[in-house]
Design a protein around this motif. Structure first.
Motif, PDB file in Angstrom:
ATOM      1  N   ARG A  97       1.922 -21.210  -5.273  1.00 45.47           N
ATOM      2  CA  ARG A  97       2.846 -20.070  -5.217  1.00 45.47           C
ATOM      3  C   ARG A  97       2.958 -19.428  -6.590  1.00 45.47           C
ATOM      4  O   ARG A  97       3.178 -20.104  -7.583  1.00 45.47           O
ATOM      5  CB  ARG A  97       4.226 -20.523  -4.724  1.00 45.47           C
ATOM      6  N   ARG A  98       2.816 -18.109  -6.627  1.00 43.72           N
ATOM      7  CA  ARG A  98       2.887 -17.386  -7.890  1.00 43.72           C
ATOM      8  C   ARG A  98       4.339 -17.164  -8.283  1.00 43.72           C
ATOM      9  O   ARG A  98       5.135 -16.645  -7.499  1.00 43.72           O
ATOM     10  CB  ARG A  98       2.159 -16.051  -7.776  1.00 43.72           C
ATOM     11  N   LEU A  99       4.660 -17.536  -9.529  1.00 39.47           N
ATOM     12  CA  LEU A  99       6.002 -17.344 -10.047  1.00 39.47           C
ATOM     13  C   LEU A  99       6.097 -16.112 -10.936  1.00 39.47           C
ATOM     14  O   LEU A  99       7.128 -15.438 -10.968  1.00 39.47           O
ATOM     15  CB  LEU A  99       6.438 -18.578 -10.844  1.00 39.47           C
ATOM     16  N   ALA A 100       5.047 -15.833 -11.692  1.00 36.76           N
ATOM     17  CA  ALA A 100       5.040 -14.700 -12.614  1.00 36.76           C
ATOM     18  C   ALA A 100       3.596 -14.318 -12.879  1.00 36.76           C
ATOM     19  O   ALA A 100       2.674 -15.099 -12.622  1.00 36.76           O
ATOM     20  CB  ALA A 100       5.755 -15.056 -13.914  1.00 36.76           C
ATOM     21  N   ARG A 101       3.395 -13.115 -13.386  1.00 33.71           N
ATOM     22  CA  ARG A 101       2.045 -12.658 -13.696  1.00 33.71           C
ATOM     23  C   ARG A 101       2.088 -11.723 -14.893  1.00 33.71           C
ATOM     24  O   ARG A 101       3.115 -11.131 -15.218  1.00 33.71           O
ATOM     25  CB  ARG A 101       1.405 -11.950 -12.502  1.00 33.71           C
ATOM     26  N   ASP A 137      -0.990  -9.332 -17.619  1.00 36.23           N
ATOM     27  CA  ASP A 137      -2.383  -8.955 -17.819  1.00 36.23           C
ATOM     28  C   ASP A 137      -2.557  -8.475 -19.248  1.00 36.23           C
ATOM     29  O   ASP A 137      -1.585  -8.345 -20.008  1.00 36.23           O
ATOM     30  CB  ASP A 137      -2.832  -7.879 -16.818  1.00 36.23           C
ATOM     31  N   ASN A 138      -3.797  -8.223 -19.617  1.00 34.56           N
ATOM     32  CA  ASN A 138      -4.048  -7.828 -20.995  1.00 34.56           C
ATOM     33  C   ASN A 138      -3.532  -6.427 -21.298  1.00 34.56           C
ATOM     34  O   ASN A 138      -3.286  -6.096 -22.459  1.00 34.56           O
ATOM     35  CB  ASN A 138      -5.544  -7.944 -21.323  1.00 34.56           C
ATOM     36  N   GLY A 139      -3.369  -5.601 -20.268  1.00 37.24           N
ATOM     37  CA  GLY A 139      -2.758  -4.303 -20.502  1.00 37.24           C
ATOM     38  C   GLY A 139      -1.336  -4.455 -21.025  1.00 37.24           C
ATOM     39  O   GLY A 139      -0.909  -3.740 -21.939  1.00 37.24           O
ATOM     40  N   ALA A 140      -0.611  -5.420 -20.453  1.00 36.30           N
ATOM     41  CA  ALA A 140       0.748  -5.681 -20.921  1.00 36.30           C
ATOM     42  C   ALA A 140       0.733  -6.213 -22.349  1.00 36.30           C
ATOM     43  O   ALA A 140       1.587  -5.857 -23.171  1.00 36.30           O
ATOM     44  CB  ALA A 140       1.431  -6.681 -19.989  1.00 36.30           C
ATOM     45  N   ALA A 141      -0.246  -7.063 -22.671  1.00 37.96           N
ATOM     46  CA  ALA A 141      -0.349  -7.593 -24.033  1.00 37.96           C
ATOM     47  C   ALA A 141      -0.649  -6.476 -25.035  1.00 37.96           C
ATOM     48  O   ALA A 141      -0.105  -6.461 -26.140  1.00 37.96           O
ATOM     49  CB  ALA A 141      -1.426  -8.674 -24.096  1.00 37.96           C
ATOM     50  N   VAL A 142      -1.490  -5.527 -24.645  1.00 40.01           N
ATOM     51  CA  VAL A 142      -1.794  -4.403 -25.534  1.00 40.01           C
ATOM     52  C   VAL A 142      -0.553  -3.552 -25.755  1.00 40.01           C
ATOM     53  O   VAL A 142      -0.245  -3.144 -26.876  1.00 40.01           O
ATOM     54  CB  VAL A 142      -2.945  -3.564 -24.945  1.00 40.01           C
ATOM     55  N   ARG A 143       0.183  -3.285 -24.674  1.00 39.48           N
ATOM     56  CA  ARG A 143       1.399  -2.478 -24.808  1.00 39.48           C
ATOM     57  C   ARG A 143       2.439  -3.178 -25.674  1.00 39.48           C
ATOM     58  O   ARG A 143       3.120  -2.542 -26.475  1.00 39.48           O
ATOM     59  CB  ARG A 143       1.993  -2.178 -23.429  1.00 39.48           C
ATOM     60  N   LEU A 167      12.733  -9.260 -12.710  1.00 38.82           N
ATOM     61  CA  LEU A 167      13.522  -8.354 -13.542  1.00 38.82           C
ATOM     62  C   LEU A 167      12.773  -7.921 -14.794  1.00 38.82           C
ATOM     63  O   LEU A 167      12.980  -6.819 -15.295  1.00 38.82           O
ATOM     64  CB  LEU A 167      14.838  -9.034 -13.936  1.00 38.82           C
ATOM     65  N   ALA A 168      11.913  -8.813 -15.317  1.00 39.13           N
ATOM     66  CA  ALA A 168      11.154  -8.539 -16.543  1.00 39.13           C
ATOM     67  C   ALA A 168       9.703  -8.920 -16.291  1.00 39.13           C
ATOM     68  O   ALA A 168       9.325 -10.083 -16.471  1.00 39.13           O
ATOM     69  CB  ALA A 168      11.725  -9.327 -17.714  1.00 39.13           C
ATOM     70  N   PRO A 169       8.861  -7.983 -15.831  1.00 39.14           N
ATOM     71  CA  PRO A 169       7.493  -8.320 -15.418  1.00 39.14           C
ATOM     72  C   PRO A 169       6.651  -8.979 -16.506  1.00 39.14           C
ATOM     73  O   PRO A 169       5.707  -9.696 -16.196  1.00 39.14           O
ATOM     74  CB  PRO A 169       6.912  -6.957 -15.018  1.00 39.14           C
ATOM     75  N   ASP A 170       6.958  -8.742 -17.766  1.00 35.39           N
ATOM     76  CA  ASP A 170       6.163  -9.338 -18.842  1.00 35.39           C
ATOM     77  C   ASP A 170       6.770 -10.642 -19.338  1.00 35.39           C
ATOM     78  O   ASP A 170       6.622 -11.006 -20.509  1.00 35.39           O
ATOM     79  CB  ASP A 170       6.032  -8.354 -20.016  1.00 35.39           C
ATOM     80  N   LEU A 171       7.420 -11.389 -18.447  1.00 31.03           N
ATOM     81  CA  LEU A 171       8.106 -12.611 -18.831  1.00 31.03           C
ATOM     82  C   LEU A 171       7.201 -13.560 -19.603  1.00 31.03           C
ATOM     83  O   LEU A 171       7.605 -14.139 -20.609  1.00 31.03           O
ATOM     84  CB  LEU A 171       8.632 -13.326 -17.575  1.00 31.03           C
ATOM     85  N   ALA A 172       5.958 -13.729 -19.141  1.00 30.46           N
ATOM     86  CA  ALA A 172       5.076 -14.713 -19.769  1.00 30.46           C
ATOM     87  C   ALA A 172       4.759 -14.372 -21.213  1.00 30.46           C
ATOM     88  O   ALA A 172       4.338 -15.242 -21.974  1.00 30.46           O
ATOM     89  CB  ALA A 172       3.787 -14.836 -18.954  1.00 30.46           C
ATOM     90  N   LEU A 173       4.960 -13.095 -21.613  1.00 29.82           N
ATOM     91  CA  LEU A 173       4.654 -12.685 -22.974  1.00 29.82           C
ATOM     92  C   LEU A 173       5.852 -12.753 -23.909  1.00 29.82           C
ATOM     93  O   LEU A 173       5.690 -12.725 -25.129  1.00 29.82           O
ATOM     94  CB  LEU A 173       4.110 -11.252 -22.969  1.00 29.82           C
ATOM     95  N   ARG A 174       7.039 -12.859 -23.371  1.00 29.84           N
ATOM     96  CA  ARG A 174       8.240 -12.767 -24.197  1.00 29.84           C
ATOM     97  C   ARG A 174       8.334 -13.838 -25.276  1.00 29.84           C
ATOM     98  O   ARG A 174       8.828 -13.552 -26.377  1.00 29.84           O
ATOM     99  CB  ARG A 174       9.486 -12.783 -23.302  1.00 29.84           C
TER     100      ARG A 174
END
Length: 414
Positions: free
Chosen positions: A82-86, A88-94, A378-385
């Motif tokens: 089951r996916r909990l969060a996702r 991508d590299n576009g988010a990392a660039v931003r 609520l925060a799609p870039d959770l994994a990057l925070r």
């Protein structure tokens, strides 16, 4: 003017980065590597935007970015898939001004070693610091000792204006410079790493968090798969049969592609290491004419993928400081002031995430999964925070990558 000399102890990623950076500043550099060849210990390495910008200062950044997997996407999942969060590299660039690139350590080491003059790297050369020297006295260089050559009863000694100790988590240089300082302590879990050929069926890169451990799978640019795992076990353990069998027992029932990866790996190719972290920050990153970098000064858990990145940062900051017109004693003081607070914070954050991934009880695991899933909505870039303030670093003096398309302004070095 006499050419300044530097000895680098350790031919890993941090040591070679320092050697290349110093060589580009006009230093005569000798790298002393204990192993018989530059065979990298480990498998894959993640290079976030901060490390890539640091590598830009030695003209290696673009080559690393060329290894990025196109359209990379990553997920946090449960053992059942089951996916909990996702992200991508576009988010990392931003967010940070660049993608996260995962490559094989051998490729990065080859890139770095290829930028040094022939003969600069001496393998089979275990070295120890016997005198750190005095940066305020030109007549008092640092001195290192090498084992006695074959057929000789006496060890040999080398002197240098600067010694860079990049000799890893069990650093002999650290013990010599700071006797009595506590050794790195066990972080509470062991890790496994491996690389297998490309899989036949497509899969999403992922890090899967289960009770008491995790598994990660990510594609390298050539299609091979780098996988890593961790489990909360007592230190010093070894499988009664082989480490592939141990991984099968622990993770073989988790979602695909984990079973396919384990079926493809050679048992002899699975690396197992206890994870250690700094018990307490050192009082400084240098003493005398000797500067410590990487795991020798700030060992950390791998949970933020920043161990190698911080070693690369150390190397380019050190080269930048000692290239200035200021006296060496002031340059090394500046290196410690700049690096110690930052790396101490990265160590702390990585350890905090590491503790979170090794929760064991079923209620705690359920609560963790629910919190990740809710926050991700609520925060799609959770994994990057967790990398905020880390991956958006840039080296002193700027870099040609600072204005990459889609990048927000990076924080200055601190």
């Amino acid at each position: 003017m006499r050419q300044r000399t530097a000895i680098v102890i350790g031919g890993g990623i941090g040591g070679l980065t320092a050697a290349v950076a110093l060589h580009r500043q006009g230093w005569e550099v000798t790298v002393l590597e204990r192993a018989a060849a530059l065979e990298p210990v480990g498998a894959g390495i993640a290079l976030a935007a901060n490390a890539q910008r640091a590598l830009d200062t030695i003209d290696v950044g673009d080559a690393v970015r060329g290894m990025a997997v196109p359209q990379f996407r990553g997920e946090i999942r449960t053992p059942r898939g089951r996916r909990l969060a996702r992200t991508d590299n576009g988010a990392a660039v931003r967010r940070f001004g660049g993608p996260v690139v995962v490559t094989h350590r051998a490729e990065l080491i080859a890139l770095l070693a290829g930028r040094l003059p022939e003969g600069a790297v001496r393998t089979g050369a275990p070295a120890e610091v016997v005198d750190p020297g005095d940066p305020a006295r030109p007549d008092h260089p640092a001195r290192v000792r090498l084992p006695a050559p074959t057929g000789s009863a006496r060890p040999s000694h080398l002197t240098a204006d600067l010694v860079v100790a990049a000799d890893g988590i069990h650093s002999a240089a650290r013990r010599a410079l700071f006797p009595g300082h506590p050794e790195p302590r066990y972080a509470g879990f062991t890790s496994w790493r491996l690389v297998v050929p490309a899989l036949r069926r497509p899969y999403a890169a992922h890090e899967t968090w289960g009770p008491g451990g995790l598994w990660g799978s990510v594609a390298l640019h050539d299609g091979r798969v780098y996988a890593y795992a961790a489990a909360a076990v007592p230190p010093g353990g070894r499988a009664p049969d082989d480490e592939r069998s141990e991984l099968l027992r622990r993770f073989g029932g988790w979602h695909r592609p984990i079973p396919e990866i384990l079926a493809a790996v050679d048992p002899a190719a699975v690396l197992r290491n206890d994870v250690r972290t700094a018990a307490r920050p050192l009082p400084a990153c240098h003493r005398g004419r000797v500067a410590l970098l990487g795991d020798a000064v700030h060992p950390m858990t791998p949970n933020l993928g920043q161990g190698g990145c911080q070693a690369i940062e150390d190397a380019v900051v050190l080269a930048h400081r000692v290239a200035s017109d200021r006296p060496l004693v002031a340059a090394l003081d500046a290196y410690s002031r700049e690096r110690l607070p930052r790396t101490t914070e990265v160590v702390r954050r990585a350890e905090r995430v590491g503790r979170l991934t090794t929760w064991r009880s079923a209620p705690a695991v359920l609560l963790r999964g629910a919190a990740i899933a809710c926050t991700a909505r609520l925060a799609p870039d959770l994994a990057l925070r967790p990398l905020d303030g880390i991956a958006d670093w840039r080296p002193p003096g700027g870099t040609y990558a600072s204005g990459a398309p889609g990048a927000r302004p990076a924080h200055p070095a601190r």
